[in-house]
Write an enzyme that holds these catalytic residues in place. Structure first.
Site, short mmCIF file in Angstrom:
data_model
loop_
_atom_site.label_atom_id
_atom_site.label_comp_id
_atom_site.label_asym_id
_atom_site.label_seq_id
_atom_site.Cartn_x
_atom_site.Cartn_y
_atom_site.Cartn_z
N SER A 87 0.82 -1.22 0.00
CA SER A 87 0.00 0.00 0.00
C SER A 87 0.86 1.27 0.00
O SER A 87 2.01 1.27 0.44
CB SER A 87 -0.91 0.03 1.22
N1 SAH Z 1 -0.56 -5.10 3.92
C1 SAH Z 1 0.17 -5.37 2.69
C2 SAH Z 1 -0.64 -4.97 1.46
C3 SAH Z 1 -1.04 -6.22 0.83
S1 SAH Z 1 -2.10 -6.21 -0.55
C4 SAH Z 1 1.52 -4.69 2.71
O1 SAH Z 1 1.81 -3.92 3.63
O2 SAH Z 1 2.33 -4.98 1.82
C5 SAH Z 1 -3.33 -7.31 0.07
C6 SAH Z 1 -2.89 -8.72 0.39
O3 SAH Z 1 -4.04 -9.41 0.87
C7 SAH Z 1 -2.37 -9.53 -0.79
O4 SAH Z 1 -1.10 -10.01 -0.51
C8 SAH Z 1 -3.40 -10.65 -0.93
O5 SAH Z 1 -2.81 -11.87 -1.36
C9 SAH Z 1 -3.93 -10.77 0.48
N2 SAH Z 1 -5.26 -11.37 0.63
C10 SAH Z 1 -6.34 -11.24 -0.17
N3 SAH Z 1 -7.38 -11.96 0.30
C11 SAH Z 1 -6.95 -12.55 1.45
C12 SAH Z 1 -7.56 -13.42 2.40
N4 SAH Z 1 -8.81 -13.87 2.26
N5 SAH Z 1 -6.81 -13.83 3.46
C13 SAH Z 1 -5.53 -13.42 3.62
N6 SAH Z 1 -4.89 -12.62 2.74
C14 SAH Z 1 -5.60 -12.18 1.67
#
Ligand code: SAH
Length: 238
Positions: A87
């Site tokens: 993000s």
């Molecule tokens: N917080 C992260 C941003 C990640 S983007 C950072 O600081 O880099 C969102 C993430 O959520 C992705 O890696 C995606 O694979 C994950 N995601 C999506 N659906 C999910 C679920 N049901 N359970 C766990 N992770 C999930």
């Protein structure tokens, strides 16, 4: 000068250059990070001291793919592979500030991705739990958080829809993928007085960042702003 002397002199010079360049890299990123905090985060109104201190110290350039290190402190999200993103710094700071984290907090994050948001929170709170659904990202983030000594982060590879019941209830829950509704297990695992922040809306459009508060068993919600997150996905076997 003897042959040995020449070799020694060269070695000393090389060691010196390695030291100077290594130091320069560290100081450069620190300066860039400071600029990011001033111009993108403080300038937009983030004031909470723990949040600002964490944003000042977590090395964001170590959470992006090697080829994107130079862009790590830009005012935008960045790709981290597997169709996912880290993000934008301001969004990470905003989501951190809104839960008002304290040292004795136990926090759950859904969507570890790079591990950056988890590291920012782990800088502040005692116990950080984070769940990632994509196995390859889970493996990378686990190694990265270990290498950077974030020993107060526990990470698991699962569908975060179900939360992490054995470890709950949580003082705060931060969801970093866009869901169509708030998963009921997450509401259950929120402590009374706890806060959850979650982007809600249809995938691939803008979503509303929703603040969910549990007070005396009642749920209150508030829309905070429009955001754009990658979709919240579900494990295939469910
Ligand atoms: N917080 C992260 C941003 C990640 S983007 C950072 O600081 O880099 C969102 C993430 O959520 C992705 O890696 C995606 O694979 C994950 N995601 C999506 N659906 C999910 C679920 N049901 N359970 C766990 N992770 C999930």
């Amino acid at each position: 000068m003897s042959f040995i002397h020449v070799i020694m002199n060269r070695l000393i010079l090389i060691l010196f250059l390695i030291l100077v360049l290594g130091f320069q890299e560290r100081t450069d990123y620190k300066a860039t990070r400071e600029k990011m905090v001033k111009s993108q985060i403080e300038a937009r109104g983030i004031q909470e001291p723990f949040t600002l201190a964490a944003m000042r110290s977590v090395p964001r350039h170590k959470f992006v793919p090697k080829g994107l290190m130079e862009s790590a402190y830009k005012d935008s999200p960045l790709p981290i592979g597997y169709g996912q993103t880290i993000s934008q710094p301001y969004i990470v700071a905003f989501m951190t500030e809104i839960i008002n984290p304290k040292k004795d907090f136990k926090v759950l994050e859904i969507g570890t991705g790079s591990g950056y948001q988890a590291a920012v929170l782990a800088h502040i709170v005692d116990s950080m739990y984070t769940i990632e659904i994509v196995k390859a990202l889970f493996i990378q983030a686990k190694k990265r958080l270990d290498d950077l000594n974030y020993h107060n982060v526990l990470i698991k590879n699962a569908d975060g829809y179900h939360g992490w019941e054995e470890k709950g209830p949580f003082d705060a829950i931060v969801v970093t993928a866009a869901a169509e509704f708030v998963p009921p297990p997450l509401i259950e695992q929120l402590k009374d007085g706890g806060k959850m922040i979650i982007p809600i809306g249809t995938p691939f459009t803008t979503q509303q960042l929703l603040l969910v508060e549990k007070k005396k068993g009642k749920i209150k919600t508030k829309n905070l702003m429009f955001v754009r997150f990658v979709p919240f996905t579900r494990a295939k076997d469910e």
